[in-house]
Design a protein around this motif. Structure first.
Motif, mmCIF file in Angstrom:
data_model
loop_
_atom_site.group_PDB
_atom_site.id
_atom_site.type_symbol
_atom_site.label_atom_id
_atom_site.label_comp_id
_atom_site.label_asym_id
_atom_site.label_seq_id
_atom_site.Cartn_x
_atom_site.Cartn_y
_atom_site.Cartn_z
ATOM 1 N N ARG A 115 3.331 24.038 7.068
ATOM 2 C CA ARG A 115 4.260 23.633 6.020
ATOM 3 C C ARG A 115 5.676 23.900 6.508
ATOM 4 O O ARG A 115 5.909 24.876 7.234
ATOM 5 N N GLY A 116 6.596 23.051 6.110
ATOM 6 C CA GLY A 116 7.990 23.222 6.512
ATOM 7 C C GLY A 116 8.925 22.973 5.349
ATOM 8 O O GLY A 116 8.733 22.031 4.571
ATOM 9 N N SER A 117 9.945 23.816 5.235
ATOM 10 C CA SER A 117 10.926 23.690 4.155
ATOM 11 C C SER A 117 12.323 23.821 4.738
ATOM 12 O O SER A 117 12.556 24.653 5.630
ATOM 13 N N PRO A 118 13.284 23.014 4.266
ATOM 14 C CA PRO A 118 14.663 23.124 4.771
ATOM 15 C C PRO A 118 15.387 24.313 4.163
ATOM 16 O O PRO A 118 15.111 24.720 3.028
ATOM 17 N N ILE A 119 16.314 24.886 4.900
ATOM 18 C CA ILE A 119 17.195 25.951 4.428
ATOM 19 C C ILE A 119 18.602 25.377 4.407
ATOM 20 O O ILE A 119 19.109 24.917 5.436
ATOM 21 N N TYR A 120 19.234 25.392 3.235
ATOM 22 C CA TYR A 120 20.535 24.757 3.050
ATOM 23 C C TYR A 120 21.648 25.797 3.124
ATOM 24 O O TYR A 120 21.489 26.950 2.676
ATOM 25 N N GLY A 121 22.786 25.388 3.678
ATOM 26 C CA GLY A 121 23.964 26.243 3.738
ATOM 27 C C GLY A 121 24.835 26.088 2.511
ATOM 28 O O GLY A 121 24.498 25.399 1.536
ATOM 29 N N ASP B 166 7.677 40.024 5.954
ATOM 30 C CA ASP B 166 6.590 40.727 6.648
ATOM 31 C C ASP B 166 5.402 40.969 5.718
ATOM 32 O O ASP B 166 4.262 41.126 6.177
ATOM 33 N N GLY B 167 5.646 41.006 4.398
ATOM 34 C CA GLY B 167 4.559 41.217 3.469
ATOM 35 C C GLY B 167 3.687 39.992 3.255
ATOM 36 O O GLY B 167 2.607 40.105 2.649
ATOM 37 N N LEU B 168 4.109 38.848 3.735
ATOM 38 C CA LEU B 168 3.305 37.633 3.590
ATOM 39 C C LEU B 168 2.160 37.651 4.598
ATOM 40 O O LEU B 168 2.358 37.991 5.774
ATOM 41 N N PRO B 169 0.947 37.243 4.205
ATOM 42 C CA PRO B 169 -0.192 37.273 5.137
ATOM 43 C C PRO B 169 -0.181 36.110 6.125
ATOM 44 O O PRO B 169 -0.872 36.167 7.141
ATOM 45 N N ASP B 170 0.551 35.052 5.821
ATOM 46 C CA ASP B 170 0.573 33.875 6.695
ATOM 47 C C ASP B 170 1.751 33.963 7.665
ATOM 48 O O ASP B 170 2.810 34.517 7.337
ATOM 49 N N PRO B 171 1.602 33.411 8.882
ATOM 50 C CA PRO B 171 2.710 33.416 9.841
ATOM 51 C C PRO B 171 3.912 32.630 9.319
ATOM 52 O O PRO B 171 3.766 31.520 8.805
ATOM 53 N N VAL B 172 5.096 33.226 9.447
ATOM 54 C CA VAL B 172 6.346 32.600 9.005
ATOM 55 C C VAL B 172 7.338 32.675 10.161
ATOM 56 O O VAL B 172 7.544 33.744 10.752
ATOM 57 N N VAL B 173 7.945 31.503 10.481
ATOM 58 C CA VAL B 173 8.963 31.426 11.529
ATOM 59 C C VAL B 173 10.141 30.651 10.957
ATOM 60 O O VAL B 173 9.962 29.544 10.438
ATOM 61 N N ILE B 174 11.338 31.226 11.034
ATOM 62 C CA ILE B 174 12.556 30.557 10.579
ATOM 63 C C ILE B 174 13.353 30.150 11.811
ATOM 64 O O ILE B 174 13.691 31.002 12.653
ATOM 65 N N LEU B 175 13.634 28.846 11.928
ATOM 66 C CA LEU B 175 14.303 28.282 13.102
ATOM 67 C C LEU B 175 15.714 27.847 12.741
ATOM 68 O O LEU B 175 15.991 27.462 11.593
ATOM 69 N N ASP B 176 16.610 27.880 13.748
ATOM 70 C CA ASP B 176 17.937 27.309 13.553
ATOM 71 C C ASP B 176 17.928 25.852 13.987
ATOM 72 O O ASP B 176 16.869 25.284 14.298
ATOM 73 N N GLN B 177 19.106 25.227 14.020
ATOM 74 C CA GLN B 177 19.178 23.799 14.319
ATOM 75 C C GLN B 177 18.762 23.480 15.744
ATOM 76 O O GLN B 177 18.346 22.352 16.030
ATOM 77 N N ALA C 285 12.248 26.691 7.573
ATOM 78 C CA ALA C 285 11.244 27.732 7.405
ATOM 79 C C ALA C 285 9.866 27.125 7.630
ATOM 80 O O ALA C 285 9.439 26.236 6.890
ATOM 81 N N ILE C 286 9.174 27.572 8.678
ATOM 82 C CA ILE C 286 7.854 27.066 9.038
ATOM 83 C C ILE C 286 6.813 28.103 8.621
ATOM 84 O O ILE C 286 6.871 29.264 9.051
ATOM 85 N N VAL C 287 5.877 27.687 7.776
ATOM 86 C CA VAL C 287 4.794 28.557 7.311
ATOM 87 C C VAL C 287 3.472 27.954 7.765
ATOM 88 O O VAL C 287 3.212 26.767 7.528
ATOM 89 N N LEU C 288 2.668 28.754 8.455
ATOM 90 C CA LEU C 288 1.339 28.328 8.892
ATOM 91 C C LEU C 288 0.318 28.970 7.948
ATOM 92 O O LEU C 288 -0.038 30.154 8.088
ATOM 93 N N GLN C 289 -0.107 28.189 6.967
ATOM 94 C CA GLN C 289 -1.044 28.705 5.966
ATOM 95 C C GLN C 289 -2.433 28.866 6.578
ATOM 96 O O GLN C 289 -3.003 27.923 7.114
ATOM 97 N N ASP C 290 -2.964 30.081 6.486
ATOM 98 C CA ASP C 290 -4.286 30.369 7.040
ATOM 99 C C ASP C 290 -5.353 29.750 6.132
ATOM 100 O O ASP C 290 -5.595 30.227 5.012
ATOM 101 N N ALA C 291 -5.952 28.658 6.616
ATOM 102 C CA ALA C 291 -6.958 27.939 5.830
ATOM 103 C C ALA C 291 -8.336 28.043 6.483
ATOM 104 O O ALA C 291 -9.185 27.164 6.291
#
Length: 624
Positions: A357-363, A270-281, A372-378
């Motif tokens: 931006r998108g990054s994988p989350i490993y088990g 929540d402290g990040l200024p950019d929108p962050v959404v974490i999705l499952d499979q 993890a999807i991050v929408l960087q405010d540009a």
């Protein structure tokens, strides 16, 4: 009872059904065989006996005619042989009377045969030829016809009986066939139903265990498998219940720690200024920070299913694309530049521009369990870039008029139109003219860059043959190639289709690539322009009926080559390969890429160090 024995017994109804089917089939086969045997035993023997009787009586009649015509020396058999044969077959027929009316006909044959035998003895004893003629005509001939007619009656009775019995046998076969089909279907259905019922009953405890495991996996820690018995499933249920008890105890002991860690992670996101959404499979949002809720107007109502319900469709499409990229195993997704940016108008602060931006989350096992999807405010960077482009375009446009005047003045001076020059003056003016031409090239590149980035590039397309494009490009650079001792060559096969392009823009693409090829080629080498038609992606046997969809142009040089690590950035703005000579702006290949893509084509490079370089681009063919 063990589970294996239960499953074996569950198949017993199918075995019983198979035995029933086999028994019924054997019974039907025996009945059909009995019907056929009765036809052979009852009627075929009678038919055969009557036919032999007719043959014997006809031979006896023939012998009598021979005697009547006084040609007894012609026969070779004795009448007694035929009488014995007739008598033998008559006895057989008398012992095989099976059909109604057959006994009366046989009795009549016996009486007529007795009279015929007596008359035949009398006929043989007569010595007077005239008396023989009278006796044959009045006694023997009528008896012969009578016996033949009676034999025919017996034969007809048995043949009719054979036809009737054959018809009845066919009807019986049809009934038996229906019976067999009915028995097979009934046995199959009953066997399958009984087997399925027994199997279901045997595996019902397994369903109880499965349901308990599913509920436990969904978070119901009180789920237990309550089954009774002594088979393997009961043992499995007991082991599951024991494991569930231990896991419940463990979770109860560490639940507070897990909740504290979750709250800390949520607070950090929540402290990040950019929108962050974490999705499952399955693409369902698991974690969303406050920036995503505020900037993208996300809805927390309706659970996971409704979390992205009110998001801009373009954002949903980008999120789905990044999720597919990450879960396909391609690694993290990094935007290439502002061409990957998305505009979102429905935000609390007006229109915003985001770089996804998108990054994988490993088990624990190393598999991808989330993205993890991050929408960087540009937005500010994009505005600065637009401002920079506008300033560059304005400055370049303002430079153009005085630069044109300066070029004209230098040209008139170097041509000595306004008066003669000393050698030193000529050297200075020629150097100034070259720098002015270089400055003109930079200004043109900046203007083309501004047009490309604003999306206002205007294409004046027309149909032209590839040979014409290559010829014009080579003619422009032939003097520069001769000055660098580089040979220009073209490899153009006949029959290429026309292309639909803006000739001036494609000429600029050739200029940017050919000038680099000539600059980096060693003296005495060649620069080759190769042209080929690209076939559509259809099976090989259809290529003859499918026209080419695009034409590929390849510019091949023998220069030092480009390292693979630097090839990805060749078509970016202001990019220069480290160690390359001074004098370029780093915009030529970027402008070439924009022009080719504006035509609906593609551009690329193939190169290895010390093996030369091949720049290629494709443009569509002209439509008929």
């Amino acid at each position: 009872m063990k589970l294996r024995l239960k499953l074996v017994l569950a198949q017993a109804p199918l075995a019983i059904a198979l035995i029933v089917v086999g028994t019924v089939s054997a019974f039907v086969t025996l009945r059909l065989g009995d019907n056929t045997r009765l036809i052979l035993a009852d009627n075929y023997r009678s038919v055969l006996a009557v036919q032999r009787m007719k043959e014997a009586i006809e031979r006896l009649g023939g012998l009598s005619l021979v005697k009547l015509t006084r040609r007894a020396h012609l026969h070779v058999t004795q009448p007694s042989d035929h009488r014995a044969a007739f008598e033998r077959e008559l006895v057989v027929e008398e012992g095989n009377i099976t059909e109604p009316g057959e006994g009366l006909a046989v009795a009549q044959v016996r009486a007529a045969w007795t009279e015929f035998t007596n008359d035949l003895q009398t006929f043989d004893a007569l010595a007077d030829p005239d008396a023989r003629d009278v006796h044959y005509l009045k006694r023997l001939a009528p008896k012969l016809e009578l016996i033949k007619r009676l034999c025919d009656d017996i034969l007809a009775v048995n043949q009719d009986a054979m036809v009737r019995k054959s018809s009845r046998a066919e009807q019986s076969a049809e009934r038996f066939e229906q019976l067999v089909v009915l028995v097979v279907l009934s046995a199959l259905i009953l066997g399958l139903m009984a087997s399925a019922w027994l199997t279901t009953r045997s595996l019902r405890p397994l369903g109880v265990v499965t349901a308990a495991v599913r509920r436990f996996g969904q978070g119901d820690l009180k789920a237990r498998a309550d089954v009774v018995g002594n088979d393997e499933i009961v043992v499995l249920a007991k082991e599951f219940n024991s494991m569930a008890d231990r896991l419940a105890q463990y979770r109860a002991s560490s639940l507070g720690e897990l909740l504290a860690a979750q709250h800390a992670a949520q607070a950090a996101i929540d402290g990040l200024p950019d929108p962050v959404v974490i999705l499952d499979q399955q693409g369902r949002p698991q974690v969303v920070n406050q920036a995503a809720v505020q900037l993208l107007s996300l809805s927390n109502e309706g659970g996971d299913a409704g979390l992205l319900a009110d998001v801009d469709p373009r954002v949903q499409a980008v999120v789905d694309r990044l999720r597919v990229h990450v879960f396909s195993g391609k690694g993290a997704y990094i935007p290439r530049g502002f061409e990957d940016a998305i505009r979102v108008a429905k935000t609390t602060d007006g229109e915003r521009i985001f770089l996804p931006r998108g990054s994988p989350i490993y088990g624990d096992t190393g598999s991808i369990v989330g993205a993890a999807i991050v929408l960087q405010d540009a937005t500010r960077l994009f505005r600065f870039d637009e401002l920079k482009n506008n300033v560059v375009a304005t400055v370049a446009h303002e430079f153009r008029t005085p630069l044109t005047s300066l070029r004209m003045s230098l040209h008139l001076c170097t041509e000595e139109t306004v008066g003669p020059l000393t050698p030193n003056q000529a050297d200075l003016l020629f150097a100034a003219r070259e720098d002015c031409e270089r400055l003109q090239t930079i200004v043109d590149d900046l203007l083309n860059l501004a047009r490309l980035e604003s999306g206002h590039i205007d294409l004046q397309r027309r149909n032209i043959e590839p040979e014409g494009l290559v010829s014009m490009a080579l003619d422009v650079h032939r003097s520069a190639a001769e000055h660098a001792n580089v040979k220009l060559a073209a490899e153009i096969p006949p029959g290429l289709p026309e292309v639909f392009v803006d000739v001036d823009r494609i000429a600029l693409v050739f200029t940017n690539i050919l000038s680099n090829a000539i600059r980096y080629s060693p003296a005495g080498s060649s620069v080759i322009v190769r042209v080929s038609a690209e076939q559509p992606e259809v099976p090989f046997e259809d290529h003859r009926s499918k026209p080419p969809t695009c034409v590929m142009f390849e510019i091949i040089d023998a220069g030092p080559g480009i390292p693979v690590a630097h090839q990805a950035g060749l078509f970016e703005k202001f990019y220069r390969v480290p160690g390359s000579p001074e004098g370029g702006s780093g915009l030529g290949l970027f402008i070439a890429k924009g022009i080719v893509q504006a035509h609906g084509g593609s551009i690329g490079v193939r190169s290895q160090p010390a093996e030369g370089t091949c720049f290629w681009f494709k443009v569509p063919t002209a439509t008929v």
